[in-house]
Each structure stands twice: as structure tokens, then as C-alpha cells.
Design a protein around this motif. Structure first.
Motif, PDB file in Angstrom:
ATOM      1  N   ALA A   1      14.671  55.504 -14.061  1.00 34.62           N
ATOM      2  CA  ALA A   1      15.004  55.169 -12.678  1.00 34.62           C
ATOM      3  C   ALA A   1      14.906  56.397 -11.783  1.00 34.62           C
ATOM      4  O   ALA A   1      14.378  56.333 -10.665  1.00 34.62           O
ATOM      5  CB  ALA A   1      16.411  54.565 -12.610  1.00 34.62           C
ATOM      6  N   ALA A   2      15.416  57.530 -12.270  1.00 27.20           N
ATOM      7  CA  ALA A   2      15.349  58.769 -11.500  1.00 27.20           C
ATOM      8  C   ALA A   2      13.899  59.204 -11.287  1.00 27.20           C
ATOM      9  O   ALA A   2      13.522  59.677 -10.204  1.00 27.20           O
ATOM     10  CB  ALA A   2      16.132  59.869 -12.209  1.00 27.20           C
ATOM     11  N   ARG A   3      13.074  59.033 -12.317  1.00 23.69           N
ATOM     12  CA  ARG A   3      11.659  59.392 -12.206  1.00 23.69           C
ATOM     13  C   ARG A   3      10.965  58.507 -11.167  1.00 23.69           C
ATOM     14  O   ARG A   3      10.164  58.992 -10.356  1.00 23.69           O
ATOM     15  CB  ARG A   3      10.988  59.255 -13.566  1.00 23.69           C
ATOM     16  CG  ARG A   3       9.556  59.750 -13.596  1.00 23.69           C
ATOM     17  CD  ARG A   3       9.102  60.070 -15.015  1.00 23.69           C
ATOM     18  NE  ARG A   3       9.339  58.957 -15.941  1.00 23.69           N
ATOM     19  CZ  ARG A   3      10.252  58.979 -16.910  1.00 23.69           C
ATOM     20  NH1 ARG A   3      11.041  60.023 -17.060  1.00 23.69           N
ATOM     21  NH2 ARG A   3      10.388  57.949 -17.723  1.00 23.69           N
ATOM     22  N   ALA A   4      11.287  57.222 -11.162  1.00 22.94           N
ATOM     23  CA  ALA A   4      10.697  56.319 -10.172  1.00 22.94           C
ATOM     24  C   ALA A   4      11.109  56.716  -8.762  1.00 22.94           C
ATOM     25  O   ALA A   4      10.303  56.681  -7.826  1.00 22.94           O
ATOM     26  CB  ALA A   4      11.126  54.888 -10.467  1.00 22.94           C
ATOM     27  N   ALA A   5      12.364  57.133  -8.610  1.00 24.66           N
ATOM     28  CA  ALA A   5      12.842  57.545  -7.289  1.00 24.66           C
ATOM     29  C   ALA A   5      12.122  58.807  -6.820  1.00 24.66           C
ATOM     30  O   ALA A   5      11.745  58.928  -5.653  1.00 24.66           O
ATOM     31  CB  ALA A   5      14.348  57.771  -7.330  1.00 24.66           C
ATOM     32  N   SER A   6      11.908  59.735  -7.736  1.00 22.97           N
ATOM     33  CA  SER A   6      11.256  60.995  -7.367  1.00 22.97           C
ATOM     34  C   SER A   6       9.785  60.812  -7.051  1.00 22.97           C
ATOM     35  O   SER A   6       9.197  61.609  -6.317  1.00 22.97           O
ATOM     36  CB  SER A   6      11.417  62.018  -8.494  1.00 22.97           C
ATOM     37  OG  SER A   6      10.659  61.640  -9.635  1.00 22.97           O
TER      38      SER A   6
ATOM     39  N   LEU B   1      20.248  50.817 -10.146  1.00 16.27           N
ATOM     40  CA  LEU B   1      19.813  50.626  -8.761  1.00 16.27           C
ATOM     41  C   LEU B   1      20.059  51.879  -7.924  1.00 16.27           C
ATOM     42  O   LEU B   1      19.222  52.282  -7.102  1.00 16.27           O
ATOM     43  CB  LEU B   1      20.549  49.435  -8.138  1.00 16.27           C
ATOM     44  CG  LEU B   1      20.190  48.058  -8.692  1.00 16.27           C
ATOM     45  CD1 LEU B   1      21.143  47.005  -8.164  1.00 16.27           C
ATOM     46  CD2 LEU B   1      18.746  47.688  -8.341  1.00 16.27           C
ATOM     47  N   ILE B   2      21.206  52.497  -8.137  1.00 16.00           N
ATOM     48  CA  ILE B   2      21.541  53.706  -7.385  1.00 16.00           C
ATOM     49  C   ILE B   2      20.626  54.855  -7.785  1.00 16.00           C
ATOM     50  O   ILE B   2      20.112  55.591  -6.937  1.00 16.00           O
ATOM     51  CB  ILE B   2      23.021  54.074  -7.596  1.00 16.00           C
ATOM     52  CG1 ILE B   2      23.926  52.996  -6.985  1.00 16.00           C
ATOM     53  CG2 ILE B   2      23.339  55.434  -6.975  1.00 16.00           C
ATOM     54  CD1 ILE B   2      25.388  53.152  -7.347  1.00 16.00           C
ATOM     55  N   GLU B   3      20.414  55.018  -9.091  1.00 11.67           N
ATOM     56  CA  GLU B   3      19.570  56.119  -9.577  1.00 11.67           C
ATOM     57  C   GLU B   3      18.133  55.957  -9.089  1.00 11.67           C
ATOM     58  O   GLU B   3      17.455  56.945  -8.771  1.00 11.67           O
ATOM     59  CB  GLU B   3      19.600  56.166 -11.100  1.00 11.67           C
ATOM     60  CG  GLU B   3      19.070  57.440 -11.699  1.00 11.67           C
ATOM     61  CD  GLU B   3      19.965  58.641 -11.428  1.00 11.67           C
ATOM     62  OE1 GLU B   3      19.417  59.754 -11.280  1.00 11.67           O
ATOM     63  OE2 GLU B   3      21.199  58.470 -11.354  1.00 11.67           O
ATOM     64  N   ALA B   4      17.669  54.712  -9.018  1.00  8.15           N
ATOM     65  CA  ALA B   4      16.294  54.444  -8.555  1.00  8.15           C
ATOM     66  C   ALA B   4      16.175  54.495  -7.038  1.00  8.15           C
ATOM     67  O   ALA B   4      15.072  54.409  -6.507  1.00  8.15           O
ATOM     68  CB  ALA B   4      15.839  53.084  -9.061  1.00  8.15           C
ATOM     69  N   ARG B   5      17.321  54.597  -6.360  1.00  9.89           N
ATOM     70  CA  ARG B   5      17.365  54.561  -4.894  1.00  9.89           C
ATOM     71  C   ARG B   5      16.604  53.335  -4.376  1.00  9.89           C
ATOM     72  O   ARG B   5      15.723  53.429  -3.506  1.00  9.89           O
ATOM     73  CB  ARG B   5      16.802  55.856  -4.293  1.00  9.89           C
ATOM     74  CG  ARG B   5      17.591  57.090  -4.677  1.00  9.89           C
ATOM     75  CD  ARG B   5      17.384  58.232  -3.699  1.00  9.89           C
ATOM     76  NE  ARG B   5      16.028  58.713  -3.640  1.00  9.89           N
ATOM     77  CZ  ARG B   5      15.538  59.703  -4.398  1.00  9.89           C
ATOM     78  NH1 ARG B   5      16.320  60.302  -5.283  1.00  9.89           N
ATOM     79  NH2 ARG B   5      14.289  60.098  -4.270  1.00  9.89           N
ATOM     80  N   ALA B   6      16.953  52.194  -4.933  1.00 13.64           N
ATOM     81  CA  ALA B   6      16.280  50.936  -4.574  1.00 13.64           C
ATOM     82  C   ALA B   6      16.400  50.663  -3.084  1.00 13.64           C
ATOM     83  O   ALA B   6      17.495  50.750  -2.514  1.00 13.64           O
ATOM     84  CB  ALA B   6      16.885  49.789  -5.380  1.00 13.64           C
ATOM     85  N   ASP B   7      15.280  50.345  -2.462  1.00 15.64           N
ATOM     86  CA  ASP B   7      15.297  50.044  -1.033  1.00 15.64           C
ATOM     87  C   ASP B   7      15.550  48.559  -0.816  1.00 15.64           C
ATOM     88  O   ASP B   7      15.692  47.781  -1.771  1.00 15.64           O
ATOM     89  CB  ASP B   7      14.000  50.493  -0.368  1.00 15.64           C
ATOM     90  CG  ASP B   7      12.762  49.838  -0.960  1.00 15.64           C
ATOM     91  OD1 ASP B   7      12.899  48.810  -1.675  1.00 15.64           O
ATOM     92  OD2 ASP B   7      11.643  50.336  -0.717  1.00 15.64           O
ATOM     93  N   SER B   8      15.606  48.151   0.440  1.00 19.18           N
ATOM     94  CA  SER B   8      15.969  46.765   0.756  1.00 19.18           C
ATOM     95  C   SER B   8      14.943  45.777   0.197  1.00 19.18           C
ATOM     96  O   SER B   8      15.314  44.693  -0.260  1.00 19.18           O
ATOM     97  CB  SER B   8      16.111  46.575   2.265  1.00 19.18           C
ATOM     98  OG  SER B   8      14.899  46.884   2.939  1.00 19.18           O
ATOM     99  N   ALA B   9      13.657  46.158   0.209  1.00 17.80           N
ATOM    100  CA  ALA B   9      12.625  45.258  -0.315  1.00 17.80           C
ATOM    101  C   ALA B   9      12.807  45.053  -1.819  1.00 17.80           C
ATOM    102  O   ALA B   9      12.699  43.929  -2.326  1.00 17.80           O
ATOM    103  CB  ALA B   9      11.238  45.813  -0.019  1.00 17.80           C
ATOM    104  N   THR B  10      13.096  46.135  -2.535  1.00 21.15           N
ATOM    105  CA  THR B  10      13.300  46.035  -3.983  1.00 21.15           C
ATOM    106  C   THR B  10      14.546  45.228  -4.298  1.00 21.15           C
ATOM    107  O   THR B  10      14.542  44.363  -5.184  1.00 21.15           O
ATOM    108  CB  THR B  10      13.426  47.441  -4.597  1.00 21.15           C
ATOM    109  OG1 THR B  10      12.219  48.161  -4.348  1.00 21.15           O
ATOM    110  CG2 THR B  10      13.675  47.359  -6.095  1.00 21.15           C
ATOM    111  N   LEU B  11      15.620  45.485  -3.580  1.00 17.64           N
ATOM    112  CA  LEU B  11      16.867  44.748  -3.797  1.00 17.64           C
ATOM    113  C   LEU B  11      16.681  43.261  -3.533  1.00 17.64           C
ATOM    114  O   LEU B  11      17.172  42.417  -4.286  1.00 17.64           O
ATOM    115  CB  LEU B  11      17.967  45.313  -2.902  1.00 17.64           C
ATOM    116  CG  LEU B  11      18.429  46.733  -3.240  1.00 17.64           C
ATOM    117  CD1 LEU B  11      19.269  47.304  -2.097  1.00 17.64           C
ATOM    118  CD2 LEU B  11      19.216  46.756  -4.543  1.00 17.64           C
ATOM    119  N   THR B  12      15.958  42.948  -2.469  1.00 14.16           N
ATOM    120  CA  THR B  12      15.728  41.545  -2.130  1.00 14.16           C
ATOM    121  C   THR B  12      14.896  40.860  -3.211  1.00 14.16           C
ATOM    122  O   THR B  12      15.194  39.732  -3.631  1.00 14.16           O
ATOM    123  CB  THR B  12      15.019  41.440  -0.773  1.00 14.16           C
ATOM    124  OG1 THR B  12      15.871  41.997   0.241  1.00 14.16           O
ATOM    125  CG2 THR B  12      14.712  39.989  -0.421  1.00 14.16           C
TER     126      THR B  12
END
Length: 213
Positions: free
Chosen positions: A27-32, A76-87
Motif C-alpha cells: 500500500a505504501a509503495r502504491a502511494a509513493s 486505505l490510510i497507508e495507500a492514501r486512497a483518494d475519493s475515486a478509489t474509496l468510491t
């Protein structure tokens, strides 16, 4: 209430602990690797699903249902999921996955963009979804009318009002909420049904007195 990473580390068996380490690293790698605002991303492939999202779906099976909300929220927090991903995760997910999305909203989003997810959950009769929907994100962003109906939804479905974030501050001095609660109590009494104890508790928070007082 979800558990912290430290609490999970103390409770998960070794295999689940190792799995969580790997999942959070993905998840952290995806966020970075997410493109910056200055560099808009190319059109994503509809078939490219980040590895951490598979982990998100399988969290209950690997870590146990008792820990699934906490694990999914951390992902979700580690990936810094945005609104589109959350939806997308909400609409494509199981009830358990939807609940985790709702629990994570206030950690990830500042504006009211995800209110449709809260409103969708409040239209269900799934008590665990309703309880997750009335958390801090709803407390901050639901308008007064919608928030009052969310409180009533908890009473209708038997969700303890302790689940309603910032209940005291939002209920204080709310005469319209008091009227709605009194009307609901009258309807219950007329139908020969018990009035939920939580109703009088919320009514007291509004500054009004119940007829039984």
C-alpha cells in the motif's frame, strides 16, 4: 472502534502479522508511485488493480473478521486512497469492505465529496453499515436535516447512539431534532411499542425534557 497497528501486532498470529507487513508495504509503495498533482496520470488501464486492493479484499480471511475493519482501514490510510478509489471499493465491495471504507473516510478526505457513500449506507438496514456511517466524517459534513435523520435511523434500527460521532455537540439546542424525537416517541407509544432508551438520552442532549420526566 478500529485497532491501532500496535494493537494488531500484539494480537495477530505470526503468519497474519507477516501478511500485514507485506500488505502495508504494498500500500505504501502504491502511494509513493501515485503521480503528483503537477504530473497528471495517463489514462489507467481498467485491468490494472494494485496489489494492496487484493489484500484489502482478503483481510478478513487472513487476519480474522474481528480484525478485518482495522486491517482494511490501515491499508486505505497507508495507500492514501483518494475519493475515486474509496468510491470504487465501496460500490464493488462486500458489506464488510464497505464498512471499512466508511470507517476510513475521516482519515483520508477533508471535504464532503464522499457523502454519497454515507447516504447510501444510511439507506440500508445493515446495522454495522449504519453504525460506521455515523462516524466523524458524517458528523463533520452531513447537513442538519440529514444528520437528524441519521440519528433517527440509529433509533429505528437499534444502533446505539454511542456510535454517532459528536452527538452531544450537534444535538445541543437542536429544537427540530427534539420535535422529531418527540413525534417518534408518540408514534411508538400509540402503537403499543417501547420507546428506545437512547431516545430520551438524545432528547435530553437537545435541552428538551421527555414527557415522562
Amino acid at each position: 472502534m478500529t485497532q491501532t497497528r500496535k494493537e494488531l501486532d500484539a494480537q495477530l498470529p505470526d503468519d497474519a502479522h507477516a501478511w500485514l507487513d507485506e500488505a502495508l508495504a504494498e500500500a505504501a509503495r502504491a502511494a509513493s508511485e501515485s503521480p503528483s498533482a503537477e504530473s497528471p496520470p495517463a489514462e489507467p488501464s481498467p485491468y490494472a488493480v494494485p496489489a494492496w486492493e487484493f489484500r484489502f479484499a482478503s483481510a478478513g480471511r487472513v487476519c480474522g473478521q474481528h480484525h478485518a475493519d482495522s486491517v482494511r482501514t490501515l491499508l486505505l490510510i497507508e495507500a492514501r486512497a483518494d475519493s475515486a478509489t474509496l468510491t470504487r471499493l465501496y460500490h464493488q465491495g462486500t458489506a464488510a469492505e464497505r464498512r471499512a471504507v466508511l470507517l476510513a473516510l475521516h482519515h483520508l478526505l477533508e471535504g464532503p465529496v464522499a457523502l454519497p457513500l454515507v447516504e447510501d449506507a444510511l439507506r440500508t438496514n445493515d446495522t454495522r453499515l449504519v453504525a460506521a456511517a455515523v462516524g466523524p466524517y458524517a458528523a463533520e459534513h452531513l447537513d442538519p436535516h440529514s444528520w437528524r435523520h441519521a440519528v433517527l435511523k440509529c433509533l429505528f434500527t437499534g444502533v446505539p447512539v454511542d456510535a454517532v460521532a459528536h452527538l452531544q455537540s450537534r444535538a445541543e439546542g437542536d429544537s427540530e431534532l427534539a420535535r422529531m424525537l418527540a413525534d417518534y416517541a408518540t408514534e411508538r407509544t400509540a402503537a403499543g411499542r417501547d420507546v428506545p432508551p437512547d431516545l430520551n438520552r438524545v432528547l435530553t442532549l437537545t435541552g428538551e425534557q421527555s414527557e415522562e420526566s
